[in-house]
Motif scaffolding. Structure first.
Motif, mmCIF file in Angstrom:
data_model
loop_
_atom_site.group_PDB
_atom_site.id
_atom_site.type_symbol
_atom_site.label_atom_id
_atom_site.label_comp_id
_atom_site.label_asym_id
_atom_site.label_seq_id
_atom_site.Cartn_x
_atom_site.Cartn_y
_atom_site.Cartn_z
ATOM 1 N N SER A 162 0.857 -1.188 0.000
ATOM 2 C CA SER A 162 0.000 0.000 0.000
ATOM 3 C C SER A 162 0.888 1.231 0.000
ATOM 4 C CB SER A 162 -0.898 0.016 1.239
ATOM 5 O OG SER A 162 -1.788 -1.074 1.219
ATOM 6 N N HIS A 163 0.378 2.289 -0.615
ATOM 7 C CA HIS A 163 1.130 3.536 -0.601
ATOM 8 C C HIS A 163 0.190 4.726 -0.510
ATOM 9 C CE1 HIS A 163 1.593 2.790 -5.270
ATOM 10 N NE2 HIS A 163 0.343 2.898 -4.937
ATOM 11 N N ARG A 164 0.794 5.832 -0.088
ATOM 12 C CA ARG A 164 0.067 7.096 0.065
ATOM 13 C C ARG A 164 0.659 8.093 -0.920
ATOM 14 N NH1 ARG A 164 1.858 6.105 5.477
ATOM 15 N NH2 ARG A 164 0.214 5.120 6.670
ATOM 16 N N PHE A 165 -0.193 8.999 -1.381
ATOM 17 C CA PHE A 165 0.273 10.057 -2.272
ATOM 18 C C PHE A 165 -0.041 11.409 -1.634
ATOM 19 C CE2 PHE A 165 -0.080 6.414 -4.990
ATOM 20 C CZ PHE A 165 1.074 6.506 -5.754
ATOM 21 N N TYR A 166 0.960 12.266 -1.664
ATOM 22 C CA TYR A 166 0.864 13.610 -1.099
ATOM 23 C C TYR A 166 1.061 14.622 -2.219
ATOM 24 C CZ TYR A 166 1.643 11.333 3.408
ATOM 25 O OH TYR A 166 1.547 10.529 4.516
#
Length: 169
Positions: free
Chosen positions: A125-129
């Motif tokens: 899983s990853h997050r984008f900012y």
């Protein structure tokens, strides 16, 4: 066992043997666990390198890690075939004047599965900012991903990529 075809003494002997025998190991230690851990470390390092280039908009370094015939499946953006499609997207993202995008791996989410004779399947899983005008960052999206890495003559390359389950934080 009244109707057993085996004599009582044989049944007793088998029972004693079964009770006194050491348990058989569930698996043999043939070095697989150590190889799997080494592979996971290698894929973790490749993931960090791949997305450091993504975050820095180092398009050439980023694209060097994908196969010429890459297939990229994105549940919002659709299907992209080949390194050329990825290059167009990356150069547009990095030169359009839009706010900068940064990807961050969700710690503890990365899993690596060996594909013998080929490479590895990586999932996580990853997050984008997005960078705001004041320089601060704002979390805009969380998603899951799968990369199929191939260990070929040109080194490790991503040959298939899936990015899905995009959702607001």
């Amino acid at each position: 066992m009244k109707n057993s075809p085996y004599p009582a003494i044989l049944r007793l002997g088998l029972t004693i043997a079964a009770v006194l025998s050491p348990p058989a190991p569930l698996w043999a230690d043939d070095g697989t666990a150590a190889r799997d851990q080494a592979l996971a470390r290698r894929i973790n390092a490749l993931d960090a390198e791949f997305f450091a280039a993504f975050n820095a908009c180092d398009v050439d370094r980023h694209l060097a890690m994908v196969d010429e015939d890459l297939e990229f499946y994105h549940d919002k953006g659709g299907f992209t075939k080949g390194r050329g499609g990825m290059e167009r997207m990356a150069r547009e993202r990095c030169t359009s004047g839009r706010p900068k995008l940064r990807r961050e791996l969700v710690e503890g989410s990365l899993q690596v599965h060996p594909v013998p004779g080929h490479g590895a399947i990586q999932e996580g899983s990853h997050r984008f900012y997005v960078t705001e005008q004041d320089g601060g960052e704002r979390l805009i999206e969380i998603a899951r991903f799968v990369h199929v890495w191939e260990d070929g003559s040109a080194g490790w390359k991503i040959v298939r990529a899936l990015s899905f389950d995009h959702r607001s934080p």
